[in-house]
Design an enzyme around this catalytic site. Structure first.
Site, PDB file in Angstrom:
ATOM      1  N   SER A 147      49.076  16.167   5.042  1.00  0.00           N
ATOM      2  CA  SER A 147      48.841  17.605   5.165  1.00  0.00           C
ATOM      3  C   SER A 147      47.538  17.951   5.867  1.00  0.00           C
ATOM      4  O   SER A 147      47.281  19.115   6.153  1.00  0.00           O
ATOM      5  CB  SER A 147      48.858  18.272   3.788  1.00  0.00           C
ATOM      6  OG  SER A 147      47.644  18.075   3.114  1.00  0.00           O
ATOM      7  N   LYS A 185      41.428  19.396   0.696  1.00  0.00           N
ATOM      8  CA  LYS A 185      41.859  20.589   1.432  1.00  0.00           C
ATOM      9  C   LYS A 185      40.649  21.381   1.938  1.00  0.00           C
ATOM     10  O   LYS A 185      39.520  21.199   1.500  1.00  0.00           O
ATOM     11  CB  LYS A 185      42.688  21.513   0.525  1.00  0.00           C
ATOM     12  CG  LYS A 185      44.038  20.959   0.093  1.00  0.00           C
ATOM     13  CD  LYS A 185      45.027  20.917   1.235  1.00  0.00           C
ATOM     14  CE  LYS A 185      46.383  20.429   0.755  1.00  0.00           C
ATOM     15  NZ  LYS A 185      46.350  19.015   0.353  1.00  0.00           N
TER      16      LYS A 185
END
Length: 227
Positions: A147, A185
């Site tokens: 991701s 993230k």
């Protein structure tokens, strides 16, 4: 002959290299110089490269080497009308950090670059070039998932993390969700919520109430092994 902003940026980069061994980010340079956009930093760096004061190291993110500094103590003349600093002499090139300086950091386990997974405890040590680490205490995590690929972070990479419990807008962080799931993230705030953004259009941002998210560190560098 350098402009005042070029001169200011060059010294800011050198100060950060002296303090931590790692170049400042474009966001940090923009804030330090009081500029409104990163494009101004790109122009200043290009100008310093052309004049032989700075060099970008190939195939490495946030890697700048100061080749020389102007000798401002001996001869600096500022022209306020055109904001130019005239420099007469520069010392020899500065010595970069030795490429073979190695530091061992704890390897805590694997971390998701997809959806949160269980955080791991210490298992072993990872040998890391000192130039990849800044100041402070660090640890490493093996990346699992895809991701963050658009940020250049791939499955199997080792994320080098500077321990921290706070983050700035846009930092890449290790976030612990609900006290048990860790994920890598981009960190964003949305009012009372925390948004954890991926760098892959196939994944959706994750939003949580701020009290459910604990920052455990900020990304300092990456280590990749080729087999």
């Amino acid at each position: 002959m350098l402009t005042a902003k070029q001169h200011e940026l060059l010294h800011f980069i050198q100060q950060r290299l002296d303090a931590s061994g790692i170049s400042p980010s474009f966001e940090e340079m923009k804030e330090a110089l009081g500029l409104k956009s990163k494009s101004g930093i790109h122009r200043l760096i290009s100008a310093l490269e052309e004049r032989g004061f700075l060099r970008r190291l190939p195939n490495r993110a946030r890697a700048l080497e100061v080749l020389k500094l102007p000798d401002t103590a001996k001869s600096v003349v500022t022209n306020n009308r055109d904001n130019v600093v005239q420099l007469r002499k520069a010392p020899s090139a500065l010595k970069p950090i030795a490429a073979n300086d190695i530091i061992e950091v704890p390897l805590h386990g694997r971390i998701a670059a997809g959806v949160p997974i269980e955080a791991f405890e210490d298992h072993e040590q990872l040998a890391v070039p000192a130039a990849l680490l800044g100041s402070g205490e660090h640890y490493a995590l093996e990346v699992s998932g895809d991701s963050m690929v658009e940020a250049g972070i791939f499955d199997g990479d080792y994320a080098l993390i500077q321990k921290a419990d706070t983050a700035r807008e846009g930092d890449i962080v290790v976030a612990l969700v609900d006290g048990q799931d860790a994920t890598l993230k981009f960190f964003r705030r949305e009012g009372k919520m925390i948004r954890l953004d991926p760098a892959n259009s196939a994944y959706e941002p994750q939003r949580y109430p701020a009290e459910r998210v604990i920052v455990q560190g900020r990304l300092s560098g990456l280590l990749r092994r080729y087999h």
